[in-house]
Write a protein that holds these residues in place. Structure first.
Motif, PDB file in Angstrom:
ATOM      1  N   TYR A 171       4.481  17.553  12.605  1.00  0.00           N
ATOM      2  CA  TYR A 171       4.440  16.234  11.967  1.00  0.00           C
ATOM      3  C   TYR A 171       4.753  16.411  10.485  1.00  0.00           C
ATOM      4  O   TYR A 171       4.225  17.301   9.823  1.00  0.00           O
ATOM      5  CB  TYR A 171       3.062  15.597  12.149  1.00  0.00           C
ATOM      6  N   PRO A 172       5.633  15.570   9.929  1.00  0.00           N
ATOM      7  CA  PRO A 172       6.093  15.806   8.554  1.00  0.00           C
ATOM      8  C   PRO A 172       4.987  15.661   7.511  1.00  0.00           C
ATOM      9  O   PRO A 172       4.137  14.768   7.597  1.00  0.00           O
ATOM     10  CB  PRO A 172       7.184  14.741   8.364  1.00  0.00           C
ATOM     11  N   SER A 173       5.031  16.552   6.545  1.00  0.00           N
ATOM     12  CA  SER A 173       4.079  16.511   5.434  1.00  0.00           C
ATOM     13  C   SER A 173       4.335  15.275   4.576  1.00  0.00           C
ATOM     14  O   SER A 173       5.371  14.609   4.700  1.00  0.00           O
ATOM     15  CB  SER A 173       4.224  17.764   4.573  1.00  0.00           C
ATOM     16  N   LYS A 174       3.423  14.990   3.670  1.00  0.00           N
ATOM     17  CA  LYS A 174       3.615  13.846   2.777  1.00  0.00           C
ATOM     18  C   LYS A 174       4.880  14.019   1.953  1.00  0.00           C
ATOM     19  O   LYS A 174       5.653  13.064   1.776  1.00  0.00           O
ATOM     20  CB  LYS A 174       2.400  13.672   1.865  1.00  0.00           C
ATOM     21  N   GLN A 175       5.134  15.225   1.469  1.00  0.00           N
ATOM     22  CA  GLN A 175       6.326  15.481   0.661  1.00  0.00           C
ATOM     23  C   GLN A 175       7.594  15.173   1.455  1.00  0.00           C
ATOM     24  O   GLN A 175       8.534  14.544   0.943  1.00  0.00           O
ATOM     25  CB  GLN A 175       6.337  16.934   0.193  1.00  0.00           C
ATOM     26  N   VAL A 176       7.624  15.613   2.695  1.00  0.00           N
ATOM     27  CA  VAL A 176       8.789  15.367   3.552  1.00  0.00           C
ATOM     28  C   VAL A 176       8.936  13.873   3.842  1.00  0.00           C
ATOM     29  O   VAL A 176      10.039  13.321   3.825  1.00  0.00           O
ATOM     30  CB  VAL A 176       8.677  16.171   4.862  1.00  0.00           C
ATOM     31  N   GLN A 177       7.818  13.198   4.079  1.00  0.00           N
ATOM     32  CA  GLN A 177       7.863  11.763   4.333  1.00  0.00           C
ATOM     33  C   GLN A 177       8.396  11.000   3.123  1.00  0.00           C
ATOM     34  O   GLN A 177       9.206  10.076   3.264  1.00  0.00           O
ATOM     35  CB  GLN A 177       6.473  11.245   4.697  1.00  0.00           C
ATOM     36  N   ILE A 178       7.936  11.355   1.922  1.00  0.00           N
ATOM     37  CA  ILE A 178       8.381  10.656   0.719  1.00  0.00           C
ATOM     38  C   ILE A 178       9.896  10.792   0.555  1.00  0.00           C
ATOM     39  O   ILE A 178      10.582   9.820   0.206  1.00  0.00           O
ATOM     40  CB  ILE A 178       7.651  11.186  -0.534  1.00  0.00           C
ATOM     41  N   ALA A 179      10.435  11.972   0.822  1.00  0.00           N
ATOM     42  CA  ALA A 179      11.891  12.166   0.754  1.00  0.00           C
ATOM     43  C   ALA A 179      12.590  11.269   1.774  1.00  0.00           C
ATOM     44  O   ALA A 179      13.643  10.684   1.494  1.00  0.00           O
ATOM     45  CB  ALA A 179      12.229  13.633   0.990  1.00  0.00           C
ATOM     46  N   CYS A 196       7.336   4.128  -2.401  1.00  0.00           N
ATOM     47  CA  CYS A 196       7.247   5.215  -1.428  1.00  0.00           C
ATOM     48  C   CYS A 196       5.793   5.516  -1.074  1.00  0.00           C
ATOM     49  O   CYS A 196       5.474   5.778   0.086  1.00  0.00           O
ATOM     50  CB  CYS A 196       7.942   6.457  -1.962  1.00  0.00           C
ATOM     51  N   GLU A 197       4.921   5.473  -2.076  1.00  0.00           N
ATOM     52  CA  GLU A 197       3.498   5.713  -1.824  1.00  0.00           C
ATOM     53  C   GLU A 197       2.914   4.607  -0.953  1.00  0.00           C
ATOM     54  O   GLU A 197       2.118   4.878  -0.035  1.00  0.00           O
ATOM     55  CB  GLU A 197       2.743   5.792  -3.150  1.00  0.00           C
ATOM     56  N   LYS A 198       3.305   3.382  -1.212  1.00  0.00           N
ATOM     57  CA  LYS A 198       2.827   2.258  -0.412  1.00  0.00           C
ATOM     58  C   LYS A 198       3.288   2.391   1.035  1.00  0.00           C
ATOM     59  O   LYS A 198       2.518   2.142   1.976  1.00  0.00           O
ATOM     60  CB  LYS A 198       3.331   0.948  -1.009  1.00  0.00           C
ATOM     61  N   LEU A 199       4.536   2.803   1.224  1.00  0.00           N
ATOM     62  CA  LEU A 199       5.053   2.974   2.577  1.00  0.00           C
ATOM     63  C   LEU A 199       4.361   4.140   3.280  1.00  0.00           C
ATOM     64  O   LEU A 199       4.096   4.079   4.483  1.00  0.00           O
ATOM     65  CB  LEU A 199       6.568   3.189   2.531  1.00  0.00           C
ATOM     66  N   PHE A 200       4.035   5.180   2.535  1.00  0.00           N
ATOM     67  CA  PHE A 200       3.299   6.301   3.116  1.00  0.00           C
ATOM     68  C   PHE A 200       1.964   5.831   3.681  1.00  0.00           C
ATOM     69  O   PHE A 200       1.584   6.206   4.795  1.00  0.00           O
ATOM     70  CB  PHE A 200       3.077   7.386   2.056  1.00  0.00           C
ATOM     71  N   GLU A 201       1.233   5.021   2.923  1.00  0.00           N
ATOM     72  CA  GLU A 201      -0.062   4.526   3.385  1.00  0.00           C
ATOM     73  C   GLU A 201       0.106   3.607   4.590  1.00  0.00           C
ATOM     74  O   GLU A 201      -0.724   3.610   5.512  1.00  0.00           O
ATOM     75  CB  GLU A 201      -0.786   3.797   2.253  1.00  0.00           C
TER      76      GLU A 201
END
Length: 251
Positions: A171-179, A196-201
């Motif tokens: 499962y992708p890390s937060k860093q990978v997800q943000i990219a 990007c942070e909002k979409l991560f949450e």
């Protein structure tokens, strides 16, 4: 699907049957669970999924997630004809637990305020094809495509990095997800660090929905499918991960 074909987002539709479709062939390379998150595939998938989210399809735009889950829950049997499947079900599941978790999920996901978009809803590796020029990807298998929450479509895709083996170390890390989110949101102001942070949450809570969705799907398929696949074990693994992610969210 005709609308997608008219927009050039899927091959032409040639015939429709009660239990299937005939549509054009897409030449190219099929993704794998191991490759679809790499630097070549991931940006193309993110951009293509963003295009899907802009599609306007006639009909009801109510998110399909909860109506589908309620229908599937009503199809889960109290007892399975296969003794091994039934033993697993009785040991790990109950209708009370499934109903309780759905009651937990609905307000949590609704509160995420995820935009409703036209979603693929089944973006596993086998449904992604890289063009021969390796400049674009196409999505196939539109059985589950419908309006749904943006967060579900993205989180569901990330869960598919694990493959049918359910190896969630992929499962992708937060860093990978943000990219990935930067590609999905596009250039300029839409892809700010805050966006990007909002979409991560948003995606983080919908990871739960993906595990619940395909877990319940597995419970239904274990009672009706003739395909040689251990759907009950798949359901167990998805719910195991569901509860792990739930504990992380509650921590």
């Amino acid at each position: 699907m005709k609308r997608l074909a008219d927009l050039g987002m899927c091959p032409p539709l040639y015939a429709r049957f009660d239990n299937g479709l005939v549509y054009g062939y897409i030449p190219g390379t099929v993704a794998t669970a191991e490759t679809m998150g790499n630097d070549e595939w991931a940006p193309l998938i993110a951009r293509q999924l963003a295009e899907w989210g802009q599609v306007e399809v006639p009909g009801d735009r109510t998110p399909c997630l909860f109506p589908v889950l309620r229908q599937w829950l009503s199809d889960v049997p109290a007892k399975y004809a296969n003794a091994r499947a039934d033993a697993t079900f009785q040991a790990h599941f109950s209708m009370a637990m499934l109903e309780q978790e759905l009651a937990y999920l609905e307000p949590l996901l609704t509160a995420a305020n995820s935009p409703v978009v036209f979603a693929h809803n089944d973006l596993l590796s086998g449904n992604i094809i890289m063009s021969e020029s390796r400049t674009r990807v196409s999505f196939i298998d539109y059985e589950y495509a419908n309006y749904n929450y943006r967060g579900f479509d993205i989180a569901n895709h990330f869960c598919e990095y694990a493959g049918f083996e359910c190896d969630y170390t992929r499962y992708p890390s937060k860093q990978v997800q943000i990219a990935w989110f930067k590609e999905y949101l596009g250039s300029g102001q839409d892809a700010t660090p805050e966006a990007c942070e909002k979409l991560f949450e948003e995606v983080r809570v919908f990871e739960l929905a993906s595990h619940y969705y395909w877990g319940v799907w597995g419970l239904v398929q274990a009672s009706i499918s003739e395909i040689d696949f251990d759907y009950m074990e798949y359901a167990r693994m998805r719910f195991d991960q569901y509860f792990k992610v739930k504990q992380q969210l509650l921590a």
